[in-house]
Design a protein around this motif. Structure first.
Motif, PDB file in Angstrom:
ATOM      1  N   LEU A   4       0.838  -1.196   0.000  1.00  0.00           N
ATOM      2  CA  LEU A   4       0.000   0.000   0.000  1.00  0.00           C
ATOM      3  C   LEU A   4       0.880   1.255   0.000  1.00  0.00           C
ATOM      4  O   LEU A   4       0.627   2.204  -0.751  1.00  0.00           O
ATOM      5  N   LYS A   5       1.931   1.248   0.811  1.00  0.00           N
ATOM      6  CA  LYS A   5       2.845   2.395   0.843  1.00  0.00           C
ATOM      7  C   LYS A   5       3.482   2.621  -0.528  1.00  0.00           C
ATOM      8  O   LYS A   5       3.592   3.757  -0.979  1.00  0.00           O
ATOM      9  N   GLN A   6       3.894   1.538  -1.194  1.00  0.00           N
ATOM     10  CA  GLN A   6       4.472   1.657  -2.527  1.00  0.00           C
ATOM     11  C   GLN A   6       3.467   2.253  -3.500  1.00  0.00           C
ATOM     12  O   GLN A   6       3.811   3.132  -4.299  1.00  0.00           O
ATOM     13  N   ALA A   7       2.235   1.768  -3.449  1.00  0.00           N
ATOM     14  CA  ALA A   7       1.194   2.269  -4.352  1.00  0.00           C
ATOM     15  C   ALA A   7       0.921   3.751  -4.091  1.00  0.00           C
ATOM     16  O   ALA A   7       0.766   4.534  -5.032  1.00  0.00           O
ATOM     17  N   LEU A   8       0.887   4.144  -2.830  1.00  0.00           N
ATOM     18  CA  LEU A   8       0.644   5.545  -2.498  1.00  0.00           C
ATOM     19  C   LEU A   8       1.788   6.430  -2.974  1.00  0.00           C
ATOM     20  O   LEU A   8       1.560   7.545  -3.449  1.00  0.00           O
ATOM     21  N   GLU A   9       3.024   5.944  -2.845  1.00  0.00           N
ATOM     22  CA  GLU A   9       4.176   6.716  -3.320  1.00  0.00           C
ATOM     23  C   GLU A   9       4.067   6.977  -4.817  1.00  0.00           C
ATOM     24  O   GLU A   9       4.431   8.046  -5.295  1.00  0.00           O
ATOM     25  N   GLU A  10       3.550   6.000  -5.538  1.00  0.00           N
ATOM     26  CA  GLU A  10       3.378   6.150  -6.983  1.00  0.00           C
ATOM     27  C   GLU A  10       2.419   7.304  -7.298  1.00  0.00           C
ATOM     28  O   GLU A  10       2.512   7.931  -8.341  1.00  0.00           O
ATOM     29  N   TRP A  11       1.501   7.575  -6.382  1.00  0.00           N
ATOM     30  CA  TRP A  11       0.525   8.659  -6.561  1.00  0.00           C
ATOM     31  C   TRP A  11       0.882   9.882  -5.721  1.00  0.00           C
ATOM     32  O   TRP A  11       0.024  10.707  -5.398  1.00  0.00           O
ATOM     33  N   ASP A  12       2.163   9.991  -5.342  1.00  0.00           N
ATOM     34  CA  ASP A  12       2.686  11.137  -4.573  1.00  0.00           C
ATOM     35  C   ASP A  12       1.910  11.385  -3.285  1.00  0.00           C
ATOM     36  O   ASP A  12       1.573  12.518  -2.949  1.00  0.00           O
ATOM     37  N   SER A  37      -9.391   3.795  -6.703  1.00  0.00           N
ATOM     38  CA  SER A  37      -9.366   2.799  -7.769  1.00  0.00           C
ATOM     39  C   SER A  37      -7.978   2.768  -8.415  1.00  0.00           C
ATOM     40  O   SER A  37      -7.423   1.696  -8.679  1.00  0.00           O
ATOM     41  N   ASN A  38      -7.404   3.937  -8.655  1.00  0.00           N
ATOM     42  CA  ASN A  38      -6.055   4.018  -9.214  1.00  0.00           C
ATOM     43  C   ASN A  38      -5.013   3.463  -8.248  1.00  0.00           C
ATOM     44  O   ASN A  38      -4.091   2.758  -8.653  1.00  0.00           O
ATOM     45  N   VAL A  39      -5.163   3.778  -6.964  1.00  0.00           N
ATOM     46  CA  VAL A  39      -4.233   3.260  -5.954  1.00  0.00           C
ATOM     47  C   VAL A  39      -4.332   1.735  -5.897  1.00  0.00           C
ATOM     48  O   VAL A  39      -3.309   1.041  -5.837  1.00  0.00           O
ATOM     49  N   GLU A  40      -5.551   1.196  -5.939  1.00  0.00           N
ATOM     50  CA  GLU A  40      -5.716  -0.261  -5.916  1.00  0.00           C
ATOM     51  C   GLU A  40      -5.120  -0.904  -7.159  1.00  0.00           C
ATOM     52  O   GLU A  40      -4.572  -2.004  -7.077  1.00  0.00           O
ATOM     53  N   GLU A  41      -5.198  -0.236  -8.285  1.00  0.00           N
ATOM     54  CA  GLU A  41      -4.569  -0.763  -9.499  1.00  0.00           C
ATOM     55  C   GLU A  41      -3.052  -0.831  -9.328  1.00  0.00           C
ATOM     56  O   GLU A  41      -2.421  -1.826  -9.689  1.00  0.00           O
ATOM     57  N   SER A  42      -2.461   0.210  -8.757  1.00  0.00           N
ATOM     58  CA  SER A  42      -1.019   0.199  -8.482  1.00  0.00           C
ATOM     59  C   SER A  42      -0.677  -0.872  -7.461  1.00  0.00           C
ATOM     60  O   SER A  42       0.315  -1.592  -7.609  1.00  0.00           O
TER      61      SER A  42
END
Length: 147
Positions: free
Chosen positions: A43-51, A99-104
């Motif tokens: 989850l942290k990795q996915a959030l980092e992808e979305w700044d 939805s975008n975060v879950e995709e990441s």
């Protein structure tokens, strides 16, 4: 003898499940959007992808004041992270964002599963014969059993 394993991309029926997962937490005027995400590191990795940065509390009552553009995650009863945001927030925008975060998150989860599979197969003495990325982005790996 060959052993074939196909990793199929995890697909979420996001829109329907997110809409069904919205619940109002009226005592503190927060909205909770449930997700399927369970792994904190992914989850942290996915959030980092979305700044975005990660913040976690144990109970909605533990929340301090949430500002308009701030979201928080809590862990639900089934171990999944739920998104907490003020009722004043635009739920449509946040549903698209989550939805975008879950995709990441799904992408990072697939990478983790793939790497674990490759490592365990090697430990078990399997020899990688072929690895192919299919049209649907699933990965097909074929192993030769080392006898």
């Amino acid at each position: 003898m060959s052993l074939e394993i196909v990793l199929i991309p995890l697909a979420f029926a996001l829109t329907k499940e997110i809409v069904e997962g919205i619940s109002e937490f009226r005592e503190n005027q927060y909205t909770i959007i449930e997700t399927r995400m369970k792994d904190e590191n992914l989850l942290k990795q996915a959030l980092e992808e979305w700044d975005c940065s990660f913040r976690q509390v144990e109970e909605p009552l533990d929340l301090k004041i949430i500002h308009d553009n701030e979201v928080t995650f809590i862990i639900g009863e089934q171990g999944c992270y739920s998104l907490v945001l003020p009722n004043s927030a635009d739920k449509g925008e946040y549903m698209e964002w989550i939805s975008n975060v879950e995709e990441s998150y799904t992408h990072y989860l697939q990478q983790s599963v793939y790497q674990n599979l490759i490592n365990k197969a090697k430990q078990q003495g399997l020899i990688l014969e072929k690895e192919e990325v299919l049209e649907d982005n699933s990965i097909q790996v074929t192993y030769i059993l080392n006898q």
